[in-house]
Scaffold this motif. Structure first.
Motif, short mmCIF file in Angstrom:
data_model
loop_
_atom_site.label_atom_id
_atom_site.label_comp_id
_atom_site.label_asym_id
_atom_site.label_seq_id
_atom_site.Cartn_x
_atom_site.Cartn_y
_atom_site.Cartn_z
N ILE A 50 31.22 40.28 37.05
CA ILE A 50 32.66 40.27 37.31
C ILE A 50 33.01 41.29 38.39
CG2 ILE A 50 34.90 40.94 36.32
CD1 ILE A 50 34.06 38.11 35.62
N ASN A 51 32.44 42.48 38.30
CA ASN A 51 32.73 43.51 39.30
C ASN A 51 32.29 43.07 40.69
OD1 ASN A 51 33.85 45.15 37.36
ND2 ASN A 51 32.02 46.43 37.11
N GLN A 52 31.11 42.49 40.80
CA GLN A 52 30.62 42.04 42.11
C GLN A 52 31.47 40.90 42.66
OE1 GLN A 52 26.48 41.08 41.44
NE2 GLN A 52 25.81 43.16 41.88
N ALA A 53 31.78 39.93 41.83
CA ALA A 53 32.59 38.79 42.27
C ALA A 53 34.00 39.24 42.65
CB ALA A 53 32.64 37.73 41.18
N THR A 54 34.55 40.14 41.87
CA THR A 54 35.90 40.64 42.15
C THR A 54 35.93 41.42 43.46
OG1 THR A 54 36.41 40.71 39.79
CG2 THR A 54 37.79 42.04 41.24
N ASP A 55 34.96 42.29 43.66
CA ASP A 55 34.89 43.06 44.91
C ASP A 55 34.74 42.13 46.11
OD1 ASP A 55 35.15 45.43 43.49
OD2 ASP A 55 32.99 45.89 43.55
N ALA A 59 37.38 41.72 49.19
CA ALA A 59 36.92 41.93 50.57
C ALA A 59 37.19 40.71 51.45
CB ALA A 59 35.43 42.27 50.58
N ALA A 60 37.10 39.51 50.86
CA ALA A 60 37.31 38.28 51.62
C ALA A 60 38.80 37.93 51.75
CB ALA A 60 36.56 37.12 50.96
N GLY A 61 39.65 38.69 51.07
CA GLY A 61 41.08 38.43 51.17
C GLY A 61 41.60 37.37 50.23
N ALA A 66 45.11 45.06 43.47
CA ALA A 66 45.76 45.35 42.18
C ALA A 66 45.34 44.33 41.12
CB ALA A 66 47.28 45.35 42.34
N ASP A 67 45.18 43.07 41.49
CA ASP A 67 44.72 42.06 40.55
C ASP A 67 43.26 42.30 40.19
OD1 ASP A 67 47.20 40.78 40.49
OD2 ASP A 67 46.68 39.53 42.21
N GLY A 68 42.48 42.73 41.16
CA GLY A 68 41.08 43.03 40.90
C GLY A 68 40.91 44.15 39.89
N VAL A 69 41.77 45.16 39.97
CA VAL A 69 41.72 46.27 39.01
C VAL A 69 41.95 45.73 37.60
CG1 VAL A 69 42.93 48.36 38.26
CG2 VAL A 69 42.39 48.03 40.67
N LEU A 70 42.92 44.83 37.43
CA LEU A 70 43.20 44.25 36.12
C LEU A 70 42.03 43.42 35.60
CD1 LEU A 70 46.89 43.10 36.64
CD2 LEU A 70 46.08 45.09 35.37
N ILE A 71 41.45 42.62 36.47
CA ILE A 71 40.32 41.77 36.08
C ILE A 71 39.14 42.63 35.62
CG2 ILE A 71 38.54 40.20 36.98
CD1 ILE A 71 40.81 39.05 38.81
N LYS A 72 38.83 43.65 36.40
CA LYS A 72 37.70 44.52 36.07
C LYS A 72 37.94 45.32 34.79
CE LYS A 72 35.64 46.12 40.06
NZ LYS A 72 35.67 46.86 41.33
N ALA A 73 39.19 45.69 34.55
CA ALA A 73 39.51 46.46 33.35
C ALA A 73 39.35 45.62 32.08
CB ALA A 73 40.93 47.01 33.43
N ARG A 74 39.56 44.33 32.19
CA ARG A 74 39.48 43.45 31.00
C ARG A 74 38.08 42.94 30.71
NH1 ARG A 74 45.12 40.08 31.81
NH2 ARG A 74 46.44 41.86 31.41
N ALA A 75 37.19 42.99 31.68
CA ALA A 75 35.85 42.43 31.51
C ALA A 75 35.06 43.05 30.35
CB ALA A 75 35.06 42.53 32.81
N PRO A 76 35.08 44.37 30.16
CA PRO A 76 34.27 44.95 29.07
C PRO A 76 34.70 44.50 27.68
CG PRO A 76 34.86 46.65 30.66
CD PRO A 76 35.66 45.42 31.02
N ASP A 77 35.96 44.15 27.52
CA ASP A 77 36.46 43.73 26.21
C ASP A 77 36.53 42.21 26.05
OD1 ASP A 77 36.82 46.41 25.45
OD2 ASP A 77 38.78 46.47 26.44
N SER A 78 35.85 41.49 26.93
CA SER A 78 35.93 40.02 26.95
C SER A 78 35.23 39.37 25.76
CB SER A 78 35.30 39.49 28.23
OG SER A 78 33.90 39.78 28.21
#
Length: 84
Positions: A50-55, A59-61, A66-78
């Motif tokens: 998730i972190n790699q795909a989100t980054d 990067a690709a626009g 800000a959305d990436g921060v939310l996605i990454k924050a939720r991944a560990p509790d998925s």
């Protein structure tokens, strides 16, 4: 500004919807538990993916940071991938 999004369907099993991949752009595939287990044997593997795909999407626009921060924050509790 806030909004409430509602849907008229349910998902019976955990899954991830892939938007890009071998099925082509704009096609979605619901992964069953066996596929999730194969792709992400541990939660750490899922979080890393998730972190790699989100980054990459940021990067690709394709995704706001800000959305990436939310996605990454939720991944560990998925609940995806075994603990450890």
């Amino acid at each position: 500004m806030t909004f409430d999004l509602q849907a008229d369907f349910t998902i019976e099993e955990p899954g991830i919807v892939g938007v890009m991949g071998p099925n082509g752009p704009g096609t979605t595939t619901l992964f069953d538990q066996a596929m999730l287990d194969e792709l992400y044997p541990t939660n750490a593997a899922y979080v890393s993916a998730i972190n790699q795909a989100t980054d990459g999407a940021i990067a690709a626009g394709f995704l706001l940071e800000a959305d990436g921060v939310l996605i990454k924050a939720r991944a560990p509790d998925s609940g995806i991938g075994a603990p450890g």
